[in-house]
Design a protein around this motif. Structure first.
Motif, PDB file in Angstrom:
ATOM      1  N   THR A 167      18.286-113.267  21.478  1.00  0.00           N
ATOM      2  CA  THR A 167      18.524-114.666  21.102  1.00  0.00           C
ATOM      3  C   THR A 167      18.391-114.863  19.597  1.00  0.00           C
ATOM      4  O   THR A 167      19.223-115.540  18.965  1.00  0.00           O
ATOM      5  N   LEU A 184      21.463-113.347  17.821  1.00  0.00           N
ATOM      6  CA  LEU A 184      22.646-114.201  17.914  1.00  0.00           C
ATOM      7  C   LEU A 184      22.535-115.390  16.974  1.00  0.00           C
ATOM      8  O   LEU A 184      23.526-115.800  16.338  1.00  0.00           O
ATOM      9  N   GLU A 185      21.358-115.944  16.868  1.00  0.00           N
ATOM     10  CA  GLU A 185      21.161-117.091  15.979  1.00  0.00           C
ATOM     11  C   GLU A 185      21.358-116.688  14.517  1.00  0.00           C
ATOM     12  O   GLU A 185      22.005-117.398  13.739  1.00  0.00           O
ATOM     13  N   SER A 189      23.122-114.138  13.374  1.00  0.00           N
ATOM     14  CA  SER A 189      24.497-113.682  13.117  1.00  0.00           C
ATOM     15  C   SER A 189      25.517-114.805  13.136  1.00  0.00           C
ATOM     16  O   SER A 189      26.696-114.564  12.885  1.00  0.00           O
ATOM     17  N   TYR A 226      26.100-117.144  15.818  1.00  0.00           N
ATOM     18  CA  TYR A 226      26.710-117.409  17.120  1.00  0.00           C
ATOM     19  C   TYR A 226      26.892-118.907  17.321  1.00  0.00           C
ATOM     20  O   TYR A 226      25.981-119.705  17.054  1.00  0.00           O
ATOM     21  N   LYS A 227      28.074-119.279  17.808  1.00  0.00           N
ATOM     22  CA  LYS A 227      28.405-120.686  18.034  1.00  0.00           C
ATOM     23  C   LYS A 227      28.514-120.934  19.539  1.00  0.00           C
ATOM     24  O   LYS A 227      29.394-120.374  20.204  1.00  0.00           O
ATOM     25  N   THR A 228      27.637-121.748  20.060  1.00  0.00           N
ATOM     26  CA  THR A 228      27.613-122.022  21.490  1.00  0.00           C
ATOM     27  C   THR A 228      28.874-122.779  21.911  1.00  0.00           C
ATOM     28  O   THR A 228      29.235-123.781  21.316  1.00  0.00           O
ATOM     29  N   GLN A 247      34.129-115.914  18.202  1.00  0.00           N
ATOM     30  CA  GLN A 247      32.882-115.777  17.466  1.00  0.00           C
ATOM     31  C   GLN A 247      33.124-114.928  16.218  1.00  0.00           C
ATOM     32  O   GLN A 247      34.053-114.130  16.170  1.00  0.00           O
ATOM     33  N   SER A 290      30.344-110.854  12.823  1.00  0.00           N
ATOM     34  CA  SER A 290      28.929-110.540  12.667  1.00  0.00           C
ATOM     35  C   SER A 290      28.184-110.618  13.995  1.00  0.00           C
ATOM     36  O   SER A 290      27.180-109.921  14.193  1.00  0.00           O
ATOM     37  N   VAL A 291      28.673-111.434  14.918  1.00  0.00           N
ATOM     38  CA  VAL A 291      28.024-111.546  16.225  1.00  0.00           C
ATOM     39  C   VAL A 291      28.175-110.236  17.000  1.00  0.00           C
ATOM     40  O   VAL A 291      27.210-109.721  17.581  1.00  0.00           O
ATOM     41  N   LEU A 320      25.142-107.656  18.084  1.00  0.00           N
ATOM     42  CA  LEU A 320      24.908-107.230  19.465  1.00  0.00           C
ATOM     43  C   LEU A 320      24.924-105.715  19.589  1.00  0.00           C
ATOM     44  O   LEU A 320      24.122-105.139  20.343  1.00  0.00           O
TER      45      LEU A 320
END
Length: 207
Positions: free
Chosen positions: A118, A121-122, A124, A126-128, A133, A136-137, A141
């Protein structure tokens, strides 16, 4: 695509369990653990750099699943050995406490892993809810799913290799516990052998 990968991964883990069981019986716990780590580490390194097609990823996932099944089985195979050794040395049975401690550590590890993912992802970006994406996400990962597991595997293999319970001590403990569970076997067999001649003597006397 993701569904295919998950299906192949799950099937290879399930089918790898009987293979690993045979290898465990033949080569022992420590050898299979180190061998599984040596197989998994190159695959985890490849996750960072390789972004192959389905034809490339499927064989990698099959090998990864079979090797992972060994690591899934090892804790449940080695824990009874620890319980037997503890009972052999102390005479006490604390199976419930050992299993509770193991499950607690497993849940704690799951919580830490989820927190790390988590946070990655934050960081890098990450867009919910977004359909696409940033790159970088994906890179974050790959790092989380390769570098951290690889470091943990190498560290755990060192601890397993230094584990004091070997195949020789395991067989010795198993034989000793079996003897304590059935202490009257040798006595009963000796009683039978001593009673038989006396019966023969009585029969011969009557005739």
């Amino acid at each position: 695509m993701v569904e295919i990968y998950l299906t192949v991964m799950t099937a290879s883990v399930v089918l790898g369990i009987p293979i690993v069981k045979l290898l465990l019986d033949k080569f022992g716990r420590k050898t299979i653990c180190v061998g599984s780590v040596l197989v998994l580490v190159p695959l985890l390194v490849g996750l960072i750099f390789i972004q192959g097609s389905l034809a490339v990823n499927i064989p990698v996932l099959i090998v990864y699943g079979v090797a992972s099944s060994g690591l899934f089985m090892l804790p449940w195979v080695m824990l009874p050995d620890v319980l037997d050794e503890f009972k052999f040395q102390t005479g006490k049975e604390l199976d419930t406490y050992f299993y509770a401690a193991y499950n607690t550590i497993m849940m704690l590890g799951t919580i830490i892993a989820a927190s790390v993912i988590t946070a990655s992802l934050e960081i890098s970006g990450y867009k919910t809810g977004a359909c696409s994406q940033p790159e970088s996400v994906g890179f974050a990962l790959r790092i989380v799913m390769s570098v951290f597991p690889m470091a943990n595997l190498l560290l755990s293999s060192i601890f397993v290799w230094k584990h004091p319970i070997t195949e020789a001590t395991r067989q010795r403990t198993k034989a000793a516990l079996q003897e304590t569970r059935c202490p009257n076997t040798s006595t009963m067999s000796s009683d039978v052998t001593t009673e038989t001649p006396s019966n023969d003597v009585v029969i011969s006397t009557i005739t």
